[in-house]
Design a protein around this motif. Sequence first.
Motif, PDB file in Angstrom:
ATOM      1  N   THR A 407       0.868  -1.170   0.000  1.00 38.70           N
ATOM      2  CA  THR A 407       0.000   0.000   0.000  1.00 38.70           C
ATOM      3  C   THR A 407       0.904   1.218   0.000  1.00 38.70           C
ATOM      4  OG1 THR A 407      -1.924   1.055   1.054  1.00 38.70           O
ATOM      5  CG2 THR A 407      -0.239   0.168   2.500  1.00 38.70           C
ATOM      6  N   VAL A 408       0.411   2.332  -0.503  1.00 33.98           N
ATOM      7  CA  VAL A 408       1.258   3.499  -0.723  1.00 33.98           C
ATOM      8  C   VAL A 408       0.614   4.735  -0.110  1.00 33.98           C
ATOM      9  CG1 VAL A 408       0.223   3.883  -2.998  1.00 33.98           C
ATOM     10  CG2 VAL A 408       2.467   4.867  -2.489  1.00 33.98           C
ATOM     11  N   GLN A 409       1.466   5.649   0.354  1.00 35.22           N
ATOM     12  CA  GLN A 409       0.981   6.863   1.002  1.00 35.22           C
ATOM     13  C   GLN A 409       1.934   8.017   0.687  1.00 35.22           C
ATOM     14  OE1 GLN A 409       1.251   6.782   5.240  1.00 35.22           O
ATOM     15  NE2 GLN A 409       0.042   8.629   5.556  1.00 35.22           N
ATOM     16  N   ARG A 410       1.375   9.199   0.524  1.00 36.27           N
ATOM     17  CA  ARG A 410       2.185  10.410   0.395  1.00 36.27           C
ATOM     18  C   ARG A 410       2.114  11.152   1.725  1.00 36.27           C
ATOM     19  NH1 ARG A 410      -0.223  12.426  -3.496  1.00 36.27           N
ATOM     20  NH2 ARG A 410       1.158  11.888  -5.237  1.00 36.27           N
ATOM     21  N   ILE A 411       3.275  11.454   2.320  1.00 36.74           N
ATOM     22  CA  ILE A 411       3.278  12.117   3.617  1.00 36.74           C
ATOM     23  C   ILE A 411       4.216  13.316   3.582  1.00 36.74           C
ATOM     24  CG2 ILE A 411       2.807   9.954   4.832  1.00 36.74           C
ATOM     25  CD1 ILE A 411       5.707   9.982   5.732  1.00 36.74           C
ATOM     26  N   GLN A 412       3.996  14.220   4.517  1.00 37.16           N
ATOM     27  CA  GLN A 412       4.863  15.377   4.661  1.00 37.16           C
ATOM     28  C   GLN A 412       5.777  15.149   5.854  1.00 37.16           C
ATOM     29  OE1 GLN A 412       3.655  19.599   6.021  1.00 37.16           O
ATOM     30  NE2 GLN A 412       3.701  19.774   3.770  1.00 37.16           N
ATOM     31  N   ALA A 413       7.086  15.251   5.630  1.00 34.04           N
ATOM     32  CA  ALA A 413       8.077  14.990   6.665  1.00 34.04           C
ATOM     33  C   ALA A 413       8.383  16.261   7.449  1.00 34.04           C
ATOM     34  CB  ALA A 413       9.342  14.426   6.041  1.00 34.04           C
ATOM     35  N   ASN A 415      10.816  18.147   7.304  1.00 37.42           N
ATOM     36  CA  ASN A 415      11.388  19.231   6.493  1.00 37.42           C
ATOM     37  C   ASN A 415      10.367  19.867   5.556  1.00 37.42           C
ATOM     38  OD1 ASN A 415      11.034  17.245   4.599  1.00 37.42           O
ATOM     39  ND2 ASN A 415      13.204  16.926   4.171  1.00 37.42           N
ATOM     40  N   SER A 416       9.059  19.542   5.779  1.00 39.64           N
ATOM     41  CA  SER A 416       7.935  20.100   5.006  1.00 39.64           C
ATOM     42  C   SER A 416       7.915  19.641   3.555  1.00 39.64           C
ATOM     43  CB  SER A 416       7.942  21.637   5.061  1.00 39.64           C
ATOM     44  OG  SER A 416       7.808  22.088   6.392  1.00 39.64           O
ATOM     45  N   ARG A 417       8.658  18.620   3.225  1.00 45.69           N
ATOM     46  CA  ARG A 417       8.655  18.082   1.861  1.00 45.69           C
ATOM     47  C   ARG A 417       7.811  16.815   1.818  1.00 45.69           C
ATOM     48  NH1 ARG A 417      14.942  18.076   0.108  1.00 45.69           N
ATOM     49  NH2 ARG A 417      14.064  17.750  -1.978  1.00 45.69           N
ATOM     50  N   ASP A 418       7.181  16.596   0.668  1.00 46.81           N
ATOM     51  CA  ASP A 418       6.369  15.398   0.487  1.00 46.81           C
ATOM     52  C   ASP A 418       7.245  14.216   0.085  1.00 46.81           C
ATOM     53  OD1 ASP A 418       4.040  16.667   1.140  1.00 46.81           O
ATOM     54  OD2 ASP A 418       3.442  17.066  -0.935  1.00 46.81           O
ATOM     55  N   TYR A 419       6.943  13.058   0.663  1.00 43.43           N
ATOM     56  CA  TYR A 419       7.637  11.824   0.314  1.00 43.43           C
ATOM     57  C   TYR A 419       6.602  10.742   0.051  1.00 43.43           C
ATOM     58  CZ  TYR A 419      11.972  13.901   2.081  1.00 43.43           C
ATOM     59  OH  TYR A 419      13.067  14.713   2.276  1.00 43.43           O
ATOM     60  N   THR A 420       6.963   9.829  -0.827  1.00 45.80           N
ATOM     61  CA  THR A 420       6.132   8.656  -1.073  1.00 45.80           C
ATOM     62  C   THR A 420       6.676   7.500  -0.249  1.00 45.80           C
ATOM     63  OG1 THR A 420       5.570   9.369  -3.312  1.00 45.80           O
ATOM     64  CG2 THR A 420       5.277   7.037  -2.793  1.00 45.80           C
ATOM     65  N   VAL A 421       5.785   6.874   0.522  1.00 50.19           N
ATOM     66  CA  VAL A 421       6.171   5.773   1.394  1.00 50.19           C
ATOM     67  C   VAL A 421       5.403   4.523   0.974  1.00 50.19           C
ATOM     68  CG1 VAL A 421       6.231   4.912   3.770  1.00 50.19           C
ATOM     69  CG2 VAL A 421       6.669   7.333   3.310  1.00 50.19           C
ATOM     70  N   LEU A 422       6.131   3.423   0.856  1.00 56.26           N
ATOM     71  CA  LEU A 422       5.527   2.139   0.519  1.00 56.26           C
ATOM     72  C   LEU A 422       5.534   1.252   1.755  1.00 56.26           C
ATOM     73  CD1 LEU A 422       7.339   1.332  -2.869  1.00 56.26           C
ATOM     74  CD2 LEU A 422       5.162   2.507  -2.548  1.00 56.26           C
ATOM     75  N   PHE A 423       4.408   0.586   1.999  1.00 54.40           N
ATOM     76  CA  PHE A 423       4.329  -0.454   3.018  1.00 54.40           C
ATOM     77  C   PHE A 423       4.247  -1.780   2.276  1.00 54.40           C
ATOM     78  CE2 PHE A 423       2.808   3.405   4.922  1.00 54.40           C
ATOM     79  CZ  PHE A 423       3.308   3.378   6.226  1.00 54.40           C
ATOM     80  N   LEU A 424       5.222  -2.635   2.495  1.00 54.59           N
ATOM     81  CA  LEU A 424       5.364  -3.866   1.727  1.00 54.59           C
ATOM     82  C   LEU A 424       5.343  -5.065   2.659  1.00 54.59           C
ATOM     83  CD1 LEU A 424       8.307  -2.312  -0.149  1.00 54.59           C
ATOM     84  CD2 LEU A 424       6.343  -3.136  -1.426  1.00 54.59           C
TER      85      LEU A 424
END
Length: 478
Positions: A407-413, A415-424
């Motif tokens: 499953t995949v999620q876009r989150i803000q870290a 440092n205020s930047r967006d990252y794509t995170v994968l749960f595998l």
Amino acid sequence: MKTHSLLSLTVTLLGFLSQCLTRLTPRVSFPMGSPGRHLTRFNSHDVSNTTTLLLSEGGDMLYVGARDALLALDVSHKDAIILKTKRDWSPSDKDVEQCSMKGKKMADCPNFIRVLQYLNASHIYACGTFAFSPRCTYVDSETLSMSINPDEGRGRCPYDPYQRNTAIIVDGELYTGTVADYRGNRPVISRHLSEGRRVDLKLDDTLGWLEDPTFISSSFIPDEEKIYFFFSEVGREYDFINKFIVSRVSQICMSDIGGQRTLQRRWTTFAKAQLLCQADNELPYNVIQDIDTLPPAKGASADDTLFYGIFTSQWSVNSGQSAVCSFRLSDIKSVFSGNYKVLNRDTLQWSTRVQEKVANPGECGLHNASDNALRFVKENFLTDDSVRPVGRSLTMVSAEHKYSHLTVQRIQAANSRDYTVLFLLTESGYLHKAVLLPSGAHIIEEVKVFAQTQPIKSLKLSIPKVNTERAIYSMCPV
């Protein structure tokens, strides 16, 4: 052991990511019972085969389709999963006896719930295998009470509990990818529960629109008013000695109502394309295992919707490896709007040749088209080009782990930047959390979910209003 687990994960690790990480080795590993990653479990001795999950929009209620039962679990608490309601839904002794008399194992004759979808604000639509005689029912989401007279489930749910299927409800209509016969020889993509001037639709099965498919997932894109189906099947366009498996994306238009004479009550907008998860000069990872949709960032076009998928290979050289590829909606649309292969009706062989387009296959609004145009789209449904991954490269490859679900999620870290995170999920029962950086994918942590190695069959990601995620997964015991 029969169990559900809810995992609380924070995103604080993103603030400490180091650019020097270069290998797909987990940065942090949490063993069973680690205080760093607390696991909350639900156990019940009389619940098994919990492979179908439906999470409420608020993320506080989890509906679980099991063997002969439907459960409603309250997952809103940090340290507890509470059984709110359980409703038995099992075949009669006579149903089970008839199933056994048809040559099926008794262990396969219960009712395995395989479809759980919200129908509206108050009801869920559920379908089960029901002793190899599929049935569907309307379920009150508060009480889990079911309709007295169940619906015929053929074409909505598989007969065999081991067959994969997909289902999605949009605007009160059920779109499914499954098999429509007892022997599993008639795969079909169909629409059900249509009302008024709308009619139920299915594929025309005279030309082999589907070739022994394994359905994986389906996704609704509101701006497109289309349903996309993801599956693998035999690639008949390839003339190999051995059967070559290909991964596909197919599409249908929600406005489709079939043709007036040709393709009556059949899809006029079905088209399919190959998903090519392949690096340059390497064999493709050709068998799709799972896929998830990442909506576009706020303010971005729907064309920027991404689909992240896990792929494995049928080739022995890549045995045991998994690859993740992402595909952009704009690229899928471009392939569907391009040229199509031509099927020779006498030899059933595909070819690529320039021909006059009588109609545009996959185009919405063909219900008033001429018979000639509908015959054209009926025979020209396979795109000439393949959909290639974003950047024409693999998102990540793992030689150490064979992944089964993501499953995949876009989150803000921080440092205020967006990252794509994968749960595998690995086949051995580990959960990996990977972040995608410009330098590549990095597994920032892994969590051992069970003390003994065993497969996990389902994964849902709950995103509450607080800055944490909860990965909810289901294990089907071996």
